[in-house]
Design a protein around this motif. Structure first.
Motif, mmCIF file in Angstrom:
data_model
loop_
_atom_site.group_PDB
_atom_site.id
_atom_site.type_symbol
_atom_site.label_atom_id
_atom_site.label_comp_id
_atom_site.label_asym_id
_atom_site.label_seq_id
_atom_site.Cartn_x
_atom_site.Cartn_y
_atom_site.Cartn_z
ATOM 1 N N LYS A 221 0.829 -1.209 0.000
ATOM 2 C CA LYS A 221 0.000 0.000 0.000
ATOM 3 C C LYS A 221 0.858 1.251 0.000
ATOM 4 C CE LYS A 221 -4.576 -1.194 1.621
ATOM 5 N NZ LYS A 221 -5.683 -0.786 2.502
ATOM 6 N N GLU A 222 1.929 1.239 0.794
ATOM 7 C CA GLU A 222 2.821 2.397 0.838
ATOM 8 C C GLU A 222 3.593 2.572 -0.461
ATOM 9 O OE1 GLU A 222 3.700 2.365 5.668
ATOM 10 O OE2 GLU A 222 4.955 1.194 4.305
ATOM 11 N N LEU A 223 3.684 1.498 -1.238
ATOM 12 C CA LEU A 223 4.338 1.561 -2.546
ATOM 13 C C LEU A 223 3.352 1.895 -3.661
ATOM 14 C CD1 LEU A 223 6.707 -1.530 -2.207
ATOM 15 C CD2 LEU A 223 7.381 0.880 -2.191
ATOM 16 N N GLY A 224 2.105 2.151 -3.282
ATOM 17 C CA GLY A 224 1.113 2.555 -4.266
ATOM 18 C C GLY A 224 0.291 1.424 -4.850
ATOM 19 N N VAL A 225 0.423 0.218 -4.272
ATOM 20 C CA VAL A 225 -0.351 -0.937 -4.748
ATOM 21 C C VAL A 225 -1.405 -1.253 -3.690
ATOM 22 C CG1 VAL A 225 -0.268 -3.327 -5.519
ATOM 23 C CG2 VAL A 225 1.705 -1.822 -5.892
ATOM 24 N N ASN A 226 -2.658 -1.113 -4.016
ATOM 25 C CA ASN A 226 -3.735 -1.247 -3.031
ATOM 26 C C ASN A 226 -4.097 -2.714 -2.783
ATOM 27 O OD1 ASN A 226 -5.662 -0.369 -1.191
ATOM 28 N ND2 ASN A 226 -7.263 -0.205 -2.752
ATOM 29 N N LYS A 227 -3.136 -3.445 -2.249
ATOM 30 C CA LYS A 227 -3.330 -4.858 -1.906
ATOM 31 C C LYS A 227 -2.728 -5.112 -0.537
ATOM 32 C CE LYS A 227 -4.781 -5.911 -6.144
ATOM 33 N NZ LYS A 227 -6.158 -6.354 -6.428
ATOM 34 N N ASN A 228 -3.377 -5.972 0.255
ATOM 35 C CA ASN A 228 -2.786 -6.352 1.531
ATOM 36 C C ASN A 228 -3.266 -7.732 1.952
ATOM 37 O OD1 ASN A 228 -4.978 -6.043 3.908
ATOM 38 N ND2 ASN A 228 -5.365 -4.511 2.332
ATOM 39 N N LEU A 229 -2.476 -8.375 2.768
ATOM 40 C CA LEU A 229 -2.797 -9.701 3.276
ATOM 41 C C LEU A 229 -2.209 -9.841 4.674
ATOM 42 C CD1 LEU A 229 -3.799 -12.681 2.877
ATOM 43 C CD2 LEU A 229 -1.494 -13.186 2.017
ATOM 44 N N THR A 230 -3.073 -10.040 5.654
ATOM 45 C CA THR A 230 -2.637 -10.321 7.022
ATOM 46 C C THR A 230 -3.158 -11.696 7.394
ATOM 47 O OG1 THR A 230 -2.683 -7.988 7.644
ATOM 48 C CG2 THR A 230 -2.712 -9.594 9.431
ATOM 49 N N MET A 231 -2.287 -12.532 7.911
ATOM 50 C CA MET A 231 -2.646 -13.911 8.221
ATOM 51 C C MET A 231 -2.540 -14.153 9.724
ATOM 52 S SD MET A 231 -0.573 -15.598 5.009
ATOM 53 C CE MET A 231 -1.356 -17.210 5.087
ATOM 54 N N TRP A 232 -3.435 -14.983 10.259
ATOM 55 C CA TRP A 232 -3.422 -15.271 11.689
ATOM 56 C C TRP A 232 -3.229 -16.765 11.934
ATOM 57 C CZ3 TRP A 232 -7.106 -18.812 12.654
ATOM 58 C CH2 TRP A 232 -8.264 -18.810 11.857
ATOM 59 N N ASN A 233 -2.776 -17.070 13.133
ATOM 60 C CA ASN A 233 -2.686 -18.450 13.608
ATOM 61 C C ASN A 233 -3.490 -18.575 14.893
ATOM 62 O OD1 ASN A 233 -0.876 -19.655 11.703
ATOM 63 N ND2 ASN A 233 0.771 -18.453 12.617
ATOM 64 N N GLY A 234 -4.011 -19.757 15.155
ATOM 65 C CA GLY A 234 -4.768 -19.947 16.377
ATOM 66 C C GLY A 234 -4.942 -21.408 16.737
ATOM 67 N N PHE A 235 -5.451 -21.632 17.954
ATOM 68 C CA PHE A 235 -5.694 -22.978 18.462
ATOM 69 C C PHE A 235 -7.138 -23.376 18.222
ATOM 70 C CE2 PHE A 235 -1.948 -21.772 20.849
ATOM 71 C CZ PHE A 235 -1.236 -22.954 20.950
ATOM 72 N N PHE A 236 -7.323 -24.653 17.879
ATOM 73 C CA PHE A 236 -8.653 -25.222 17.682
ATOM 74 C C PHE A 236 -8.766 -26.510 18.491
ATOM 75 C CE2 PHE A 236 -7.974 -22.561 14.047
ATOM 76 C CZ PHE A 236 -9.221 -22.041 13.735
#
Length: 245
Positions: A221-236
Motif C-alpha cells: 500500500k505504501e508503494l502505491g499498490v492497493n493490496k494487503n494480506l494479514t494472516m493469523w494463527n490460532g488454536f482449535f
C-alpha cells in the motif's frame, strides 16, 4: 493471551476426556515456518505450568493432511489441540468446499498471532526494490515463489495481467527459502519469521503484505499498490468440544 490459553488448557485437563499430564499440539505444516515457530512459543509457556507439551508436525496438501487427521483422530486422541491459521482456511475455502465443511467442525479456542508476508530476494539480486523487479518483468520472465496456497492466491491477484510473472509454489518457508538461495526464483513470499534476516542485511526486503511497513520494509500500500494480506494463527479444539470450554 498466554494467560487465556493457559486457563482454557487447564479446563481441558480438568475434563474427563483429556489426559492430565500431556498436551499434544498438531501443527499441519513442516518445522521452521511461522505456524510451527509460533506454536512452539506457546508450548514453551504452557510447559511452565507443569504441563508436558508435544508438538506433532503433520505437513502436506496446504495443511489439509494434518487438519483432517486431527479431526478424524480426535476421539482416539482427545488430549490434542490443532494449531493452524487463516492461510489454510482461505485456501481450502477457495479450492475445495468439502474440505472447508470438514474444517467448520473445529471449535476455535484462541487467536495466537497476526502476521504478514514479506517479498524477499537474495542480497546479490539485480532487483533491489519492488519497482526494479516490476520493471524487469516488462522484458523477461520473473519467477516468484509462494510459501502457501493463500499467499499464491494473493500473488496471483497482485500480479494479475502480467504474463511474465510465473508463480512457483512451495510448501512452507524452508523450501521457499531454498528456492530463493538457489536462484530458482527471482523473489519469494515468506512469513515474518524471516524478517530478522532482512534487518540483519542478509536478504533484500522488497515489500510486506500488511497495511503498514515492518522490519524497515514498506508495505505494498505504501508503494502505491492497493493490496494487503494479514494472516493469523490460532488454536482449535476437536469437533464436539463444548463452546463454553
Amino acid at each position: 493471551m498466554i494467560k487465556k490459553l493457559l486457563a482454557i488448557t487447564m479446563i481441558f485437563f480438568a475434563s474427563a476426556s483429556f489426559a492430565k499430564d500431556t498436551l499434544k499440539i498438531v501443527v499441519p505444516y513442516a518445522p521452521g515456518g511461522n505456524t510451527d515457530v509460533t506454536a512452539r512459543m506457546y508450548a514453551k509457556e504452557i510447559t511452565k505450568q507443569n504441563v508436558d507439551v508435544v508438538i506433532i508436525n503433520r505437513p502436506g496438501a496446504e495443511g489439509k493432511v494434518g487438519q483432517n487427521e486431527f479431526i478424524n483422530n480426535s476421539k482416539k486422541e482427545p488430549n490434542t489441540l490443532l494449531f493452524t491459521g487463516s492461510g489454510s482456511i482461505i485456501y481450502n475455502v477457495v479450492e475445495n468446499e468439502e474440505d472447508y465443511v470438514m474444517m467448520k467442525q473445529l471449535v476455535p479456542v484462541i487467536q495466537a498471532s497476526n502476521l504478514g508476508q514479506i517479498l524477499v530476494n537474495k542480497k546479490d539480486s539485480p532487483y533491489k526494490t519492488y519497482a526494479q523487479l516490476m520493471e524487469a518483468s516488462k522484458h523477461k520472465q520473473i519467477n516468484i515463489g509462494t510459501n502457501s496456497g493463500a499467499t499464491r492466491l494473493f500473488a496471483e491477484d497482485l500480479f494479475a495481467g502480467n504474463k511474465n510473472i510465473v508463480m512457483i509454489p512451495y510448501n512452507g518457508d524452508t523450501p521457499t527459502m531454498i528456492g530463493v538461495m538457489s536462484n530458482t526464483v527471482d523473489a519469494a513470499f515468506v512469513t515474518f519469521v524471516v524478517g530478522n534476516k532482512v534487518v540483519n542485511n542478509e536478504l533484500n526486503g522488497l515489500a510486506v503484505t500488511t497495511e503498514s511497513g515492518n522490519f524497515g520494509i514498506k508495505s505494498f500500500k505504501e508503494l502505491g499498490v492497493n493490496k494487503n494480506l494479514t494472516m493469523w494463527n490460532g488454536f482449535f479444539a476437536p469437533p464436539g468440544t463444548p463452546n463454553n470450554e
